[in-house]
Design a protein around this motif. Structure first.
Motif, PDB file in Angstrom:
ATOM      1  N   ALA A 119      12.232  21.341  20.986  1.00 10.67           N
ATOM      2  CA  ALA A 119      12.883  22.220  22.125  1.00 10.67           C
ATOM      3  C   ALA A 119      11.912  23.508  22.436  1.00 10.67           C
ATOM      4  CB  ALA A 119      14.312  22.976  21.518  1.00 10.67           C
ATOM      5  N   LEU A 120      10.840  23.670  21.557  1.00 12.14           N
ATOM      6  CA  LEU A 120      10.030  24.704  21.875  1.00 12.14           C
ATOM      7  C   LEU A 120       9.201  24.113  23.185  1.00 12.14           C
ATOM      8  CD1 LEU A 120       8.439  24.803  18.385  1.00 12.14           C
ATOM      9  CD2 LEU A 120      10.176  26.622  19.559  1.00 12.14           C
ATOM     10  N   ASP A 121       9.046  25.310  23.909  1.00 11.20           N
ATOM     11  CA  ASP A 121       8.181  25.484  25.104  1.00 11.20           C
ATOM     12  C   ASP A 121       6.826  26.226  24.662  1.00 11.20           C
ATOM     13  OD1 ASP A 121       6.980  25.681  27.467  1.00 11.20           O
ATOM     14  OD2 ASP A 121       8.735  26.086  28.565  1.00 11.20           O
ATOM     15  N   LEU A 122       5.797  25.141  24.398  1.00 13.66           N
ATOM     16  CA  LEU A 122       4.579  25.758  24.008  1.00 13.66           C
ATOM     17  C   LEU A 122       3.876  26.342  25.249  1.00 13.66           C
ATOM     18  CD1 LEU A 122       3.384  22.624  21.551  1.00 13.66           C
ATOM     19  CD2 LEU A 122       4.318  24.971  20.956  1.00 13.66           C
ATOM     20  N   GLU A 123       3.998  26.071  26.539  1.00 13.18           N
ATOM     21  CA  GLU A 123       3.400  26.726  27.425  1.00 13.18           C
ATOM     22  C   GLU A 123       4.070  28.067  27.701  1.00 13.18           C
ATOM     23  OE1 GLU A 123       3.107  24.270  31.211  1.00 13.18           O
ATOM     24  OE2 GLU A 123       2.450  22.533  29.816  1.00 13.18           O
ATOM     25  N   GLN A 124       5.144  28.241  27.767  1.00 16.62           N
ATOM     26  CA  GLN A 124       5.884  29.514  28.175  1.00 16.62           C
ATOM     27  C   GLN A 124       6.017  30.475  27.107  1.00 16.62           C
ATOM     28  OE1 GLN A 124       9.377  29.490  30.811  1.00 16.62           O
ATOM     29  NE2 GLN A 124       8.400  28.217  32.362  1.00 16.62           N
ATOM     30  N   GLN A 177       2.048  32.287  21.883  1.00 20.57           N
ATOM     31  CA  GLN A 177       1.710  32.246  20.473  1.00 20.57           C
ATOM     32  C   GLN A 177       3.169  32.225  19.521  1.00 20.57           C
ATOM     33  OE1 GLN A 177      -1.254  31.991  19.444  1.00 20.57           O
ATOM     34  NE2 GLN A 177      -0.657  31.828  17.291  1.00 20.57           N
ATOM     35  N   LEU A 178       4.114  32.723  19.881  1.00 17.73           N
ATOM     36  CA  LEU A 178       5.114  32.565  19.041  1.00 17.73           C
ATOM     37  C   LEU A 178       5.770  31.060  18.930  1.00 17.73           C
ATOM     38  CD1 LEU A 178       7.467  33.879  17.647  1.00 17.73           C
ATOM     39  CD2 LEU A 178       8.679  34.162  19.506  1.00 17.73           C
ATOM     40  N   ALA A 179       5.807  30.316  20.051  1.00 15.27           N
ATOM     41  CA  ALA A 179       6.166  29.081  20.110  1.00 15.27           C
ATOM     42  C   ALA A 179       5.115  28.296  19.252  1.00 15.27           C
ATOM     43  CB  ALA A 179       6.192  28.373  21.559  1.00 15.27           C
ATOM     44  N   VAL A 180       3.776  28.608  19.220  1.00 13.54           N
ATOM     45  CA  VAL A 180       2.913  27.954  18.422  1.00 13.54           C
ATOM     46  C   VAL A 180       3.003  28.250  17.016  1.00 13.54           C
ATOM     47  CG1 VAL A 180       0.521  27.688  17.717  1.00 13.54           C
ATOM     48  CG2 VAL A 180       1.118  27.773  20.291  1.00 13.54           C
ATOM     49  N   GLN A 181       3.559  29.434  16.656  1.00 15.27           N
ATOM     50  CA  GLN A 181       3.754  29.634  15.355  1.00 15.27           C
ATOM     51  C   GLN A 181       5.183  29.089  14.962  1.00 15.27           C
ATOM     52  OE1 GLN A 181       3.705  34.084  15.374  1.00 15.27           O
ATOM     53  NE2 GLN A 181       1.404  34.212  15.026  1.00 15.27           N
ATOM     54  N   MET A 182       5.964  28.913  15.755  1.00 15.00           N
ATOM     55  CA  MET A 182       7.336  28.180  15.257  1.00 15.00           C
ATOM     56  C   MET A 182       6.963  26.886  15.024  1.00 15.00           C
ATOM     57  SD  MET A 182       9.904  30.266  15.190  1.00 15.00           S
ATOM     58  CE  MET A 182      11.307  29.556  15.435  1.00 15.00           C
ATOM     59  N   ALA A 183       6.225  26.336  15.870  1.00 18.32           N
ATOM     60  CA  ALA A 183       5.926  24.789  15.741  1.00 18.32           C
ATOM     61  C   ALA A 183       5.151  24.398  14.189  1.00 18.32           C
ATOM     62  CB  ALA A 183       5.004  24.352  16.869  1.00 18.32           C
TER      63      ALA A 183
END
Length: 138
Positions: free
Chosen positions: A78-83, A86-92
């Motif tokens: 469900a993560l949107d790595l583009e939008q 950095q937060l989404a990258v860290q969550m991934a």
């Protein structure tokens, strides 16, 4: 009370709960869907802990597989790595770590990584509840 063709009381209750969950999912906001995923992962990890304690390796493995599926194919997907930047990258990265802890717990039959994964998911769920867009802020 029940005909021979109707499900037993426990099976009927489980079917009713499943319908309730399906209704909740169908009517849920995207924010609520993520909370449901956190809840499902917590339930699966809790079941895995019970099965591990009981020595039921097959059911423990199934429960951990459910938790892994939720983490990998629900939360991480469900993560949107583009939008999300950095937060989404860290969550991934965090979801990847949680998945590795779940695998480790299953392979070593060790509750410690299960408990760590559960705690991390609980912390994330708590933070997610705090940013509920539908919540009234004062």
């Amino acid at each position: 009370m029940y005909s021979k063709r109707s499900p037993g009381r426990a099976q009927g209750a489980a079917s009713y709960a499943k319908v309730g969950l399906e209704s909740d999912v169908l009517s849920a906001s995207p924010h609520r869907l993520i909370l449901l995923l956190f809840q499902g992962a917590d339930t699966a990890i809790g079941a895995a802990l019970v099965y591990m304690q009981d020595g039921n390796a097959a059911e423990k493995g199934r429960a951990i597989s459910r938790a892994l599926d939720i983490v990998n194919n629900g939360l991480a997907a469900a993560l949107d790595l583009e939008q999300g930047g950095q937060l989404a990258v860290q969550m991934a990265s965090l979801y990847d770590y949680i998945a590795r802890q779940l695998l480790n717990a299953n392979l070593k039959n060790d509750s410690t990584p299960l408990l760590e994964a559960r705690k991390l998911l609980e912390d994330l769920a708590s933070a997610w509840r705090e940013v509920d867009p539908g919540r009234q802020h004062s």
